[in-house]
Design a protein around this motif. Structure first.
Motif, short mmCIF file in Angstrom:
data_model
loop_
_atom_site.label_atom_id
_atom_site.label_comp_id
_atom_site.label_asym_id
_atom_site.label_seq_id
_atom_site.Cartn_x
_atom_site.Cartn_y
_atom_site.Cartn_z
N ARG A 206 39.69 -14.78 -12.18
CA ARG A 206 39.55 -14.41 -13.58
C ARG A 206 39.40 -12.90 -13.74
O ARG A 206 39.07 -12.20 -12.79
N GLY A 207 39.65 -12.45 -14.96
CA GLY A 207 39.42 -11.05 -15.30
C GLY A 207 38.99 -10.94 -16.75
O GLY A 207 39.38 -11.75 -17.59
N GLN A 208 38.19 -9.95 -17.05
CA GLN A 208 37.74 -9.71 -18.42
C GLN A 208 37.65 -8.22 -18.65
O GLN A 208 36.99 -7.50 -17.90
N ILE A 209 38.36 -7.73 -19.69
CA ILE A 209 38.38 -6.30 -20.02
C ILE A 209 37.97 -6.15 -21.47
O ILE A 209 38.53 -6.80 -22.36
N CYS A 210 37.01 -5.28 -21.73
CA CYS A 210 36.53 -5.05 -23.09
C CYS A 210 37.49 -4.11 -23.82
O CYS A 210 37.85 -3.05 -23.29
N LEU A 211 37.89 -4.49 -25.03
CA LEU A 211 38.79 -3.68 -25.84
C LEU A 211 38.07 -2.95 -26.96
O LEU A 211 38.70 -2.48 -27.91
N ASN A 212 36.74 -2.88 -26.88
CA ASN A 212 35.99 -2.14 -27.90
C ASN A 212 36.35 -0.67 -27.87
O ASN A 212 36.79 -0.13 -26.85
N GLY A 213 36.09 0.01 -28.98
CA GLY A 213 36.32 1.44 -29.05
C GLY A 213 37.15 1.80 -30.27
O GLY A 213 37.27 1.02 -31.22
N LEU A 214 37.73 3.00 -30.26
CA LEU A 214 38.55 3.45 -31.38
C LEU A 214 39.92 2.78 -31.34
O LEU A 214 40.60 2.80 -30.33
N TRP A 215 40.29 2.18 -32.47
CA TRP A 215 41.62 1.62 -32.67
C TRP A 215 42.29 2.39 -33.80
O TRP A 215 41.62 2.95 -34.68
N ARG A 216 43.62 2.40 -33.78
CA ARG A 216 44.34 2.85 -34.97
C ARG A 216 44.00 1.88 -36.10
O ARG A 216 43.89 0.67 -35.90
N PHE A 217 43.83 2.41 -37.32
CA PHE A 217 43.47 1.56 -38.45
C PHE A 217 44.12 2.09 -39.72
O PHE A 217 44.19 3.31 -39.93
N ILE A 218 44.61 1.17 -40.55
CA ILE A 218 45.12 1.55 -41.87
C ILE A 218 44.79 0.42 -42.83
O ILE A 218 45.08 -0.75 -42.57
#
Length: 533
Positions: A206-218
């Motif tokens: 298994r693997g788990q990667i956190c995608l938290n942080g700054l995202w592009r947003f509109i």
């Protein structure tokens, strides 16, 4: 014909030549055709003839009079580049009797409408009068609300009786929206989408990667978003943090600590109505690790307010509602490659609206309020075995029995299998045990349990919160082939129970009392703090 005396109306420079020491400039263009009623010998062109209307003349001037209740509306289509309109007119009223409602007088009606003809934005503050008053010039600038495609306006006599006269109705463009530009990444921030520096954990399968942080947003500021057509680049994208609660206005977060702050370019922030915001696009790149080949890949949302649709490389792959869950993206991603991940988050009411009385005889439906909006929980990219796997584990310590039980939810198990558990603290195994052999028919609702004695664990309680362990559970064949290995699950060895009126924790009577507290998904209940956290 009288032209409006705008103090700062943008004009088009007609020539750079100087005439008498001044630059020649074109006059502002009236968007309302024949708004001064001058064109037309028997009736003003572009205006509908009605029984209560009449045309009055004095020399070369002519204007419109309304002597009975009624009116007419004209529609002006809006250019998306316009941010506001300036409206002016002259009015004269004679013996206008106002009705029981405030709007029952003489007025130039105004409303902005969307593509379906429904009003958008609040009712504008219009020019109106009653009683008797000589000619009065009115002028005002109106911001064009998001979603508006046309302006409807027209002279009306809505009073009980009397006469109103209109002349020189002008509509000209005011401010223009800034040209679309994406906001650059804030200074001093590295690559916010670097997968190698993101928090992650892994096991043999298994693997788990956190995608938290700054995202592009509109934010979606006009009409319904198209599910398969997110905005392109240079459309006014900004940045927003995941997780993050959408703000209710444009103030900085330290003035509204329950929410964060949108980082938006001027072309987007200038047209954003925070109170009406119900949809927004998130975007970032993801890289799928090469050693995830043959695995099931999914996106896991721990909290969504209230719906998310997921697109990978522009293709819709799934969605889910509050509170969260997982979306399988296995068929749309390839290990070792990068992909563009786009999310359309919509704030949708989870319950039907109510009804309320505006007046005794008027019942109106009230929409359900949506106080929380956005992705307010963690987002993970995860991989797991595609067939047989452990879907979840429940660690059950018992102080009274001095035992530890592991309950595992399984998928795809059909042949004889074995579950093994390792209890780890500070990187070292302190306990290991296995289940008896079992098959699918031995499972209860897809779950298997196995227990071992544990006479001397370090107990967890509020005085020793550091006493934590991790459980790692393995699904394997009787021959020892590993089919799945869970990610570590943290737990403290403790047991809580109620005996009559008393609460017990690890055999010690423990008094408890309720405490009002806030959390990440709601406004704070205590005094507001302006300190950064």
């Amino acid at each position: 014909m009288k032209k409006p005396a705008w103090g700062s109306v943008p004009v088009i420079i007609a020539a750079a030549a100087l005439v008498g020491g001044a630059i020649c400039a074109a006059a502002p263009v009236n968007l309302l055709v024949n708004g001064d009623f001058q064109r037309g010998e028997t009736w003003p062109e572009a205006w509908e003839r009605k029984p209560q209307f009449s045309v009055l003349r004095a020399g070369e001037e002519q204007w419109l009079a309304i002597t009975q209740p009624g009116g007419v509306e004209r529609e002006i289509l809006l250019d998306p580049s316009w941010a506001s309109l300036r409206v002016s007119c002259r009015m004269r009223v004679t013996d206008v009797v106002q009705g029981p409602e405030r709007w029952q007088d003489a007025r130039l009606t105004l409303q902005f409408v969307d593509a379906q003809g429904a009003r958008v934005g609040p009712w504008p503050d219009v020019f109106h009068a009653s009683g008797t008053e000589d000619w009065v010039s009115h002028e005002r600038e109106y911001a064009i609300p998001p979603g508006a495609v046309a302006l409807r306006l027209g002279p009306h006599m809505l009073g009980l009786s009397g006469r109103v006269e209109f002349d020189d109705i002008w509509v000209v463009t005011g401010a223009h929206r800034p040209q679309g530009e994406d906001l650059p990444l804030p200074e001093g921030i590295g690559d916010p989408w670097a997968m190698e520096t993101a928090w992650q954990t892994a096991s043999a399968t298994r693997g788990q990667i956190c995608l938290n942080g700054l995202w592009r947003f509109i934010p979606v500021v006009a009409g319904e978003a198209q599910m398969t057509n997110p905005p392109s680049g240079r459309a006014g994208w900004g940045w927003f943090k995941v997780p993050g609660l959408w703000p209710e206005d444009g103030r900085r977060w330290n003035a509204e600590p329950a929410a964060q702050h949108f980082l938006l370019p001027e072309c987007t922030s200038s047209v954003l109505d925070y109170s009406a915001l119900s949809q927004g696009w998130y975007k970032r790149e993801i890289a799928i690790p090469g050693d995830w080949r043959g695995r099931r890949v999914k996106l896991v949302f721990t909290m969504v307010q209230t719906h998310v649709s997921v697109l990978v490389d522009g293709k819709h792959v799934g969605g889910l509602f509050f509170p969260g869950g997982e979306v399988d993206v296995s068929n749309w991603v390839k290990p070792g490659r990068r992909h563009v991940l786009e999310l359309l988050v919509s704030a949708r009411p989870l319950t039907a609206g109510g009804t309320g009385f505006l007046r005794q005889e008027e019942l109106r439906r009230k929409p359900t309020p949506i106080p929380l909006k956005g992705i307010t929980g963690d987002v993970f990219l995860e991989s797991e075995p595609a067939r047989e796997r452990i879907d979840g584990i429940h660690v059950i310590p018992s102080w009274r029995r001095r035992s530890l039980t592991i309950e595992a939810s399984l998928s795809g198990a059909s042949e004889t299998r074995v579950l093994a558990a390792r209890i780890v603290r500070d990187g070292e195994t302190v306990l290991a045990f296995e289940s008896p052999r079992f098959s699918a028919r031995d499972l209860s609702d897809g779950r298997a349990q196995f227990t071992t004695d544990w006479p001397d664990p370090e107990l967890w309680d509020p005085e020793t919160p550091e006493n934590m362990y991790e459980a790692i559970v393995t699904l394997k064949t009787p021959q020892g082939e590993v089919l799945d290995e869970s990610l570590p699950t943290a737990f403290g060895f403790r047991e809580f129970w109620i005996d009559g009126r008393d609460f017990f924790l690890n055999g010690v009577r423990t008094p408890l009392r309720a405490l009002v507290a806030s959390n990440m998904a709601g406004p704070p209940t205590g005094p507001r703090s302006t300190a950064a956290s």
